[in-house]
Each structure stands twice: as structure tokens, then as C-alpha cells.
Scaffold this active site. Structure first.
Site, PDB file in Angstrom:
ATOM      1  CG  ASP A 199      73.667 -24.686  35.382  1.00 64.05           C
ATOM      2  OD1 ASP A 199      73.308 -23.576  34.933  1.00 64.05           O
ATOM      3  OD2 ASP A 199      73.052 -25.739  35.159  1.00 64.05           O
TER       4      ASP A 199
ATOM      5  CG  ASP B 210      72.069 -19.057  34.374  1.00 65.49           C
ATOM      6  OD1 ASP B 210      71.518 -18.297  33.571  1.00 65.49           O
ATOM      7  OD2 ASP B 210      72.029 -20.295  34.286  1.00 65.49           O
TER       8      ASP B 210
ATOM      9  CG  ASP C 259      75.893 -19.838  32.925  1.00 69.08           C
ATOM     10  OD1 ASP C 259      75.355 -18.873  32.357  1.00 69.08           O
ATOM     11  OD2 ASP C 259      75.252 -20.733  33.500  1.00 69.08           O
TER      12      ASP C 259
END
Length: 637
Positions: free
Chosen positions: A530, A337, A534
Site C-alpha cells: 500500500d 507487505d 511498495d
């Protein structure tokens, strides 16, 4: 030399100290009785009788354990093998060798105990983050020590110098340096002041801190870490599960094979009309029992995994089970990410363009106009302005969803937002070609310029990607909901070649599914993230890695590995630790099984004696344990 020995001896626990003294005393008695001259005949009986003193001194725990297991109808373990082998050797008249087997077996057991104790030190040190109490600040200004469980969200606590922060919270008064080594593995202190977020388990080094709690104790960082570490050993790897099943069937098979060897050989010789030589065949069977003791395999494999987990935790990497070690070691594709993983996740003003006011005045108007918004952009404008907001000068605030804010500041009509807002208020604006979020401004009906706000790339992100490439992680993919221009700019800065942008949370799962379908063989795919959004992707990946310091609870819960200081470089370190751990596991398996099979064949043929059997058991175990301990030295990786 003497000082080093005394320091080492002091570090032993009570049981280990007693075992060490018994080994030294038993070993000296064995050597002394072996060297003393005894006359033939009655002297031999006296010597054999004296050998029983060191034998029972060294072997009593083993004999007692074997008897207890027989009573429980679970006889087939290493204590049973050692008891049968040593008692049988002495029954054949080999008292010296019988005591020697027990002596070296206890030396190996002691060495194993010390090695396991050393590997536990990392876990034990981590357990020290558990706070014993919290200083709860009452309404009358007094403090009282209470159990952290009794402190609710929104309570005010104080933390004195030298004390652990008991619960996650925000500093509302004071400034200090925090020792975060127990959480992150980093020795550098972290400076905190009013407004700083602090995590439980850190140690306050100097100033007095007053903290407003943001979580309950059981939801705080320290509690979650302890829970992860304490439960890690329950998740066994395939290698460990194999060893458990192997030992369950291996020991009975060895005992029955030894019995067969002791009786079939002499019977065949009798049939052939030869001397059955019972003593020789029973000696071979006893040698077989000593050789086949599975200590080296049963001890060194779990010790390797336990050492890897403990060493990783001391570096601020929490791996939730040894099963994830194997998956980590096979990573060839890593999907990451962007926000909070590659970038810091905190937006900063990076430029002011076409401003018709001086920059300070432009920031003042923008910060005041956005002051009542909870959007991250408003916080970054306030930080860039750097002065307290005067709410008395703000009037008629109107927030237009998806566009921006219109407000009267100091008598000026201020519009702050994107290009859609400028269209709404009928202002011609200048397009910005910089990468980031663009805040256009209009003051009193005239265009006043625009402010560029961008997320900052973590200083270690490029280094992290470089290290992953060197480890053979051949494919790096970045997933983000940001625009393609922003995503590609960040990817170019850190060296990621594959980008998938403008993704919704459900799109990230689809993107990962596509990547998983392209992997080959036993290769694994890791996802690093995080945020709350996610969590589904972390769960779907072969192995999920979460940022622990700023990451959401959902992401940390869903992940298999947690990086406590959000440093992406630790991803490469986690992979190196896992690969080293697995390499040591396979080395021990091949070495132990290879040596034992060779010695078993030699023992059955009558070539190997009890001394070679001692090496095949204790010697191989010591070598394997020494090799397993190498996984503890992870900080040099």
C-alpha cells in the site's frame, strides 16, 4: 408470473424491446404459416410467399448488415453467413427452414444482448459514483454549485444528506454515516466525524458535512476508479486475443470450405458417371455455413471476462484488465507487505510499564512533550491521552533526530524517546520485552517508565491467510522494514510461516526477485502492498495488488488489482473470481469447438440437416452465454 415478466421487460432497453416484439411476432407468423393447410401447386407458392413476411421482419437487420459489409469489402462475418445460408435454403425451396434459421439466430442474438446488458449493470452502477457537482463554500458563508473540476486543493465544500462526496478530503465540521457500497461492495455504513478522511463517490446518508479538500477532482478516488474501469476492457487476455485472431481467419476459411463442398462433390460424382445431385450438395454447404457460425466462441469468451470484471468491481475489487484474470487464477505464492496490508498501519498505546506516575499523568506529559512532532508515535500518544493539547504549558522543545524529544511541560523537564535518548540524557532505563515501539520517559532527571506502542493487526488478516491456504496458495511471505521480533510476532498471529524483516525498499525488490526465481512452471507470484515504497515491488511482481482506501497513489497506479476497502480477505475472493472466470472460458471453448466440429463432419457427410445446424449455432451460443453469465454470481463465492 405476469408481474415478474413485466419487471423483466421494463428493464430492457428500447432496442431490446423492439427486437423482442419482432421475434414474438415473427415466430407466431412462422408457426401460423407452417400450420395452415395449403393445397398442392399454386398453394405452395402462396405459402412460400407468406414465409417472406416473417423472414424480412426478422432478417432485415442481418441482410442490411451483410450488404453494408460487402460494400466495405469486409464480407466475412456472421451476418454474411446467415444471409447466404438462409437465402440459399429458400432458393432450394426450403422456405420454412430458411425462416427458422433466421428466427433462432435472432433469438440467440437477443439472449446475448440481454446477457451482456446484465453484465454491464455492475459497471453502470459503478459509473453512478461520478459526482455531478460540488457545493463550494465561499468566504462570506454562502455556497455555490460548481463543477468538481473547478474545486482546488484546500477548498471547503459542503455535502448535504443524500449527496455524493465529490472530492477526497477531511471532515472539518459535522458527523454522518456514509454509504460506501459503490467503492467497497460493503453494505454497512461508515461513521465519520470531525477529522475523518472521506473518499469521493461515497453517499452522505444523514448529517451535513463540511469538508476540506485534500486532492483535486481528477486525482480523487472516484475519478481514479472510473478511469481504471473504463480502461480495463482495452487490456485483453491471451484467450480474447486468440479469439479475435481466430475469428479473422476462421470465417473466410469456412466460406471457402462451403464453396468447395458445394462444387467438388457434384464434380466428383459427374466424373464417376453418377447424378451430380447439385441441390443436395448445395444444401450440405449451406448447413455447413450455419453450423460454423462462430457466435458461441466470439460472444461467450469476452462476455465471461466482462462479467468477471464487473462482478469483481461490485465487490470492491478493481481488476485493471482481463489479462490479469489469467494471472490471478494461477497464483501459488503471495508476498505481502506488513504495515497497512496485514496491520492497520495506525499505532496505538498497548501498555505502560514501570510507571512512577499514574497512567493518565504519564500520558499527559508524553502527549504534550511530543505534541509538536509529526511522527506517528506522537499522534498515537495524543489519541491515548484523549484530551485537547494545552500548548501554553509547553516550553523549550528540542527534537533529537533518531532518538526522541526533550521539552518542558508544566515546569517539568520531560524526555521521551528510545534507549539512545536515555543514554544521551544519562538516565538508566529498564529494557522492555514487549513487541512494539518503546517510548522511554524521564521526568526531572529520573526514569518514569516506558510506553509500548504497537501497530494493530487487521481483524480479517488471519482469515485472509487461512482462505489463501485453502485455495492452494501454498507459500505466503511477509516483507517488512520492522525488526525481526515485531515481524515474527505479527506473522505468528496471522499464520504466515515465512518472514523477511529489516528490509529497505530496495531490499524488498531483491527479496521478490529471489522468490520469483524459485517459482515453477506457469505459477505466478503476487505482491500486496500500500505504500509509496511498495510501487517498485508491485510493478516487478507477476501481479501487483494494492490497498485502495489508504494506499498511496503510487501503489494504486503501479498495481494490477486494487482492493477498495483494504480488506485482505478480498485477495482470496479475487482469486476465486478469476479461477471461476477462467474455468467458464475453458468450458465454453471446449464445448463450442467440440459440438461444432462434430456437426461439421455430420453436415459434410449429409447426415446433419438444417435443424441440427440451428442447434450447433444458436443452441450452442445460448448454452455458452448461460454458462458465461454464471461468473456474475460472485457475491456468493
Amino acid at each position: 408470473m405476469k408481474g415478474a415478466f413485466m419487471s423483466w421487460f421494463r428493464d430492457l432497453n428500447k432496442k431490446q424491446k423492439r427486437a423482442f416484439k419482432e421475434i414474438v411476432l415473427g415466430g407466431l407468423l412462422w408457426i401460423l404459416i407452417s400450420l395452415l393447410p395449403f393445397p398442392e401447386g399454386i398453394g405452395q407458392y402462396i405459402q412460400n410467399g407468406l414465409f417472406l413476411i416473417p423472414y424480412f421482419l426478422l432478417g432485415w437487420p442481418v441482410l442490411k448488415g451483410a450488404a453494408r459489409n460487402i460494400a466495405k469489402r469486409r464480407p466475412f462475418d456472421e451476418a454474411f453467413l446467415m444471409a447466404i445460408a438462409t437465402v440459399g435454403a429458400m432458393a432450394l425451396g426450403d422456405f420454412r427452414e430458411g425462416v427458422a434459421v433466421m428466427l433462432f439466430y435472432q433469438i440467440g442474438e437477443f439472449f446475448q444482448s440481454v446477457a451482456v446488458g446484465r453484465s454491464r449493470k455492475n459497471i453502470t452502477a459503478l459509473m453512478d459514483i461520478r459526482p455531478d457537482y460540488a457545493n463550494l463554500l465561499r468566504e462570506d458563508g454562502t455556497t455555490v454549485q460548481v463543477d468538481p473540476d473547478q474545486v482546488g486543493v484546500g477548498s471547503t465544500i459542503t455535502v448535504k444528506p443524500g449527496e455524493k462526496i465529490p472530492i477526497d478530503g477531511t471532515v472539518i465540521r459535522g458527523k454522518s454515516s456514509l454509504d460506501t457500497a459503490a467503492l467497497t461492495g460493503e453494505s454497512a455504513p461508515r461513521e465519520v466525524a470531525e477529522g475523518s478522511e472521506v473518499l469521493s463517490g461515497c453517499i452522505n446518508q444523514d448529517g451535513l458535512l463540511t469538508i476540506r479538500t485534500t486532492r483535486e477532482f481528477e486525482e480523487s478516488t472516484a475519478s481514479k476508479i472510473l478511469d481504471l474501469v473504463e480502461n480495463a476492457s482495452s487490456r485483453k487476455s491471451r484467450s480474447e486475443n486468440f479469439i479475435s485472431k481466430f475469428a479473422r481467419y476462421y470465417t473466410p476459411a469456412v466460406v471457402y470450405s462451403a464453396l468447395a463442398l458445394a462444387f467438388i462433390g457434384p464434380v466428383i460424382r459427374l466424373i464417376m458417371g453418377l447424378n451430380p445431385d447439385w441441390g443436395d450438395w448445395i444444401y450440405r454447404a449451406l448447413t455447413l455455413l450455419v453450423i460454423s457460425c462462430p457466435c458461441a466462441i466470439v460472444v461467450s469468451i469476452p462476455l465471461s471476462f466482462f462479467g468477471g470484471l464487473g462482478g469483481a468491481s461490485s465487490s470492491g475489487i478493481l481488476i485493471k484488465g482481463s489479462n490479469y484474470m489469467e494471472t490471478l487464477s494461477k497464483i501459488k505464492t503471495i508476498v505481502m507487505d506488513k504495515t497497512g496490508t496485514i496491520t492497520k498501519g495506525n499505532f496505538q498505546v498497548s501498555g505502560l510499564h514501570h510507571a512512577t506516575f499514574d497512567h493518565e499523568e504519564m500520558l499527559r506529559l508524553a502527549a504534550h512533550a511530543e505534541a509538536n512532532s509529526s511522527h506517528p508515535i506522537s499522534k498515537s500518544l495524543e489519541e491515548a491521552y484523549g484530551k485537547p493539547i494545552d500548548f501554553s504549558v509547553i516550553r523549550d522543545v528540542r527534537e533529537i533526530s533518531g532518538q526522541g524529544v526533550i521539552a518542558r511541560v508544566d515546569g517539568h523537564q520531560v524526555a521521551c524517546g528510545n534507549g539512545k535518548l536515555m543514554d544521551t540524557v544519562g538516565i538508566n532505563f529498564i529494557e522492555c520485552h514487549s513487541v512494539g515501539s518503546i517510548v522511554h520517559m524521564a521526568v526531572d532527571g529520573a526514569y518514569a517508565g516506558h510506553i509500548v506502542i504497537a501497530d494493530q493487526v487487521k481483524e480479517s488478516s488471519k482469515e485472509a491467510i487461512d482462505k489463501l491456504k485453502k485455495l492452494g496458495v501454498s507459500r505466503q511471505v511477509m516483507l517488512t522494514g520492522d525488526s525481526r521480533a515485531v515481524a515474527e510476532n505479527i506473522a505468528n498471529q496471522v499464520g504466515i510461516s515465512e518472514v523477511r524483516s529489516q528490509l529497505l525498499p530496495q531490499d524488498k525488490v531483491s527479496a521478490l526477485e529471489d522468490i520469483l526465481s524459485q517459482k515453477e512452471g506457469k505459477e505466478t507470484v503476487a505482491f500486496v502492498g500500500d505504500g509509496i515504497n511498495d510501487a517498485p515491488v508491485l510493478t516487478r511482481a507477476d501481479i501487483g495488488i494494492a490497498m485502495g482506501a489508504m494506499g498511496s497513489d503510487a501503489a494504486i497506479e503501479a498495481a494490477d488489482v486494487v482492493l477498495m476497502d483494504d480488506d485482505p480477505v478480498k485477495i482470496a475472493k479475487a482469486i476465486r473470481i478469476a479461477r471461476k472466470c477462467m474455468r467458464i472460458v475453458y468450458e465454453n471453448l471446449v464445448f463450442a469447438i467440440g459440438v461444432k466440429l462434430t456437426c461439421l463432419v455430420l453436415g459434410a457427410l449429409g447426415i446433419a440437416n438444417m435443424w441440427l445446424a440451428i442447434f450447433a449455432d444458436v443452441g450452442v451460443m445460448v448454452i455458452c452465454v448461460i454458462n458465461a453469465v454464471r461468473v456474475l454470481f460472485v457475491k456468493k463465492l
